[in-house]
Design an enzyme around this catalytic site. Structure first.
Site, PDB file in Angstrom:
ATOM      1  N   HIS A 139       0.291  59.168 -50.759  1.00  0.00           N
ATOM      2  CA  HIS A 139       0.436  57.752 -51.123  1.00  0.00           C
ATOM      3  C   HIS A 139       1.454  57.538 -52.242  1.00  0.00           C
ATOM      4  O   HIS A 139       1.190  56.904 -53.253  1.00  0.00           O
ATOM      5  CB  HIS A 139      -0.917  57.157 -51.514  1.00  0.00           C
ATOM      6  CG  HIS A 139      -1.897  57.117 -50.386  1.00  0.00           C
ATOM      7  ND1 HIS A 139      -3.106  56.466 -50.490  1.00  0.00           N
ATOM      8  CD2 HIS A 139      -1.855  57.628 -49.131  1.00  0.00           C
ATOM      9  CE1 HIS A 139      -3.773  56.600 -49.338  1.00  0.00           C
ATOM     10  NE2 HIS A 139      -3.014  57.294 -48.508  1.00  0.00           N
ATOM     11  N   TYR A 190      -3.446  41.953 -54.035  1.00  0.00           N
ATOM     12  CA  TYR A 190      -3.673  42.054 -52.592  1.00  0.00           C
ATOM     13  C   TYR A 190      -4.987  42.751 -52.249  1.00  0.00           C
ATOM     14  O   TYR A 190      -5.264  42.985 -51.080  1.00  0.00           O
ATOM     15  CB  TYR A 190      -2.462  42.700 -51.928  1.00  0.00           C
ATOM     16  CG  TYR A 190      -1.306  41.731 -51.921  1.00  0.00           C
ATOM     17  CD1 TYR A 190      -1.175  40.792 -50.912  1.00  0.00           C
ATOM     18  CD2 TYR A 190      -0.392  41.692 -52.980  1.00  0.00           C
ATOM     19  CE1 TYR A 190      -0.158  39.853 -50.930  1.00  0.00           C
ATOM     20  CE2 TYR A 190       0.632  40.761 -53.005  1.00  0.00           C
ATOM     21  CZ  TYR A 190       0.737  39.843 -51.980  1.00  0.00           C
ATOM     22  OH  TYR A 190       1.739  38.897 -52.010  1.00  0.00           O
ATOM     23  N   TYR A 204     -12.346  57.125 -44.299  1.00  0.00           N
ATOM     24  CA  TYR A 204     -12.130  58.132 -43.259  1.00  0.00           C
ATOM     25  C   TYR A 204     -13.436  58.824 -42.874  1.00  0.00           C
ATOM     26  O   TYR A 204     -13.553  59.375 -41.778  1.00  0.00           O
ATOM     27  CB  TYR A 204     -11.099  59.155 -43.734  1.00  0.00           C
ATOM     28  CG  TYR A 204      -9.726  58.555 -43.925  1.00  0.00           C
ATOM     29  CD1 TYR A 204      -8.991  58.113 -42.840  1.00  0.00           C
ATOM     30  CD2 TYR A 204      -9.181  58.415 -45.189  1.00  0.00           C
ATOM     31  CE1 TYR A 204      -7.738  57.541 -43.000  1.00  0.00           C
ATOM     32  CE2 TYR A 204      -7.920  57.850 -45.370  1.00  0.00           C
ATOM     33  CZ  TYR A 204      -7.212  57.421 -44.277  1.00  0.00           C
ATOM     34  OH  TYR A 204      -5.973  56.857 -44.448  1.00  0.00           O
TER      35      TYR A 204
END
Length: 372
Positions: free
Chosen positions: A150, A253, A264
């Site tokens: 990331h 956001y 996951y």
């Protein structure tokens, strides 16, 4: 060792196989074909169109390459800054200065490691006589981390000449809600690395001066709307919840306080998909398509596509066409589902064609044009 690497790359270019020339595909509106341009790229990540008609392509393995007259130069561009290739990190985006023709300046995003860990950096450099010179680091996300995922890395310029840089949450999700931490957001800076005027944190000690938005998980697509000039992004969700967003200064956001995805492990990250003070996505995917690269089509070769947004997909191995009108997605169409390649980048070319990079050890560069 360097000579061996160059010979190995040349070997990859010889043995890699591209689809047949002129392979034709269909969409709802038109038929189109993929023209193979270059092959043998090791996990290509980003590309930029030079004024002379040639292209620059980054390889995540740490090389910057030139595609010259439709042929991949076997010699990498020298002068790339010191970086680390680990996990999802490596050499990421390449972006030309808006006045590149006059100043020969470009920008590279990449992962870097020192004794404190890994992070995302941006350097600017001069590209002169096919080499990089005057390389200087203008942005470094802090704090560093041992995580290898990331990094984000997508970049874009707005109409005022300010540079937008996406930094992922680094696999540590709570960092995206910490506005004193550079991870998990979009930073807006000048070309010299200073916070851009008007940034939301300039008068707020709780917010990093370079932040433009936060609550972003891992932005892998960034583009400028050809009419409004707004910066559009998309980001990876976990299992589901990939988002398309239009950046607004000072906007949260939501990640990981709100999401349309799950962990996951299959367990929920949160039960909330919306909260006051947090933006809703313009569009989201569930299940995840693992989006990467995005571009608005504003060329003349395929007028039926003008104004449409195109998004590549890594996991689902396709190109997604989104028809947008009145601020909403009106239609969605999956393209290139039979190609079988992970699409890493999508760019609108100056020739009116869409250009695609595929993310493989022997990745390809394609030019998408009308079938006729």
């Amino acid at each position: 060792m360097r000579l061996f690497m160059h010979l190995a790359m040349a070997g990859l270019m010889v043995i890699a196989t591209l689809p047949a020339q002129g392979q034709t595909f269909s969409s709802k509106a038109v038929q189109f074909r993929l023209e193979p341009v270059a092959q043998g790229l090791e996990h290509p990540w980003g590309l930029a169109f030079l004024p002379d008609g040639n292209l620059l392509v980054t390889e995540r393995a740490g090389r910057l390459r030139i595609v010259r007259d439709g042929t991949l130069d076997p010699e990498p561009v020298p002068g790339v800054p010191d970086l680390v290739v680990s996990g999802q990190g490596g050499l990421l985006e390449v972006l030309l200065h808006p006045e590149f023709t006059a100043n020969r300046t470009l920008f590279l995003s990449y992962s870097h490691r020192n004794g404190a860990g890994m992070t995302t950096r941006v350097a600017k450099a001069k590209f002169i006589e096919d080499r990089l010179t005057d390389v200087s680091v203008i942005f470094e996300a802090e704090p560093r981390s041992s995580k290898t995922r990331h990094f984000a890395g997508r970049m874009a310029f707005d109409g005022e000449g300010y540079l937008y840089i996406a930094v992922g949450d680094r696999g540590e999700m709570d960092r995206a809600q910490d506005t004193g931490d550079d991870a998990g957001g979009v930073h807006r800076i000048t070309v010299d690395g200073e916070p851009a005027p008007g940034n939301p944190g300039l008068d707020d000690p709780r917010i990093q001066d370079t932040f433009y938005t936060w609550g972003n998980r891992n932005i892998q697509g960034m583009t400028v709307h050809p009419e409004s000039g707004a910066i559009w992004t998309h980001e990876h969700g976990p299992r589901g919840g990939d988002e398309v967003n239009i950046l607004q200064a000072g906007t949260n956001y939501g990640w990981p306080e709100i999401t349309y995805g799950i962990d996951y492990s299959g367990l929920p990250i949160t039960m909330d998909t919306e909260k006051e003070g947090m933006a809703q996505p313009l569009h989201y995917w569930d299940p995840s398509i693992a989006p990467s690269g995005m571009a608005f089509y504003d060329g003349s070769l395929i007028p039926e596509w003008r104004g449409d947004l195109f998004v590549g997909a890594l996991k689902m191995r396709k190109l997604v066409r989104l028809r947008i009108a009145d601020g909403e997605v009106q239609d969605e169409e999956d393209l290139l589902t039979d190609l079988g390649e992970r699409l890493r980048d999508v760019r609108m070319g100056p020739d009116g064609a869409l250009w695609l990079l595929t993310d493989h050890a022997r990745g390809n560069l394609y030019r998408l044009v009308p079938a006729q």
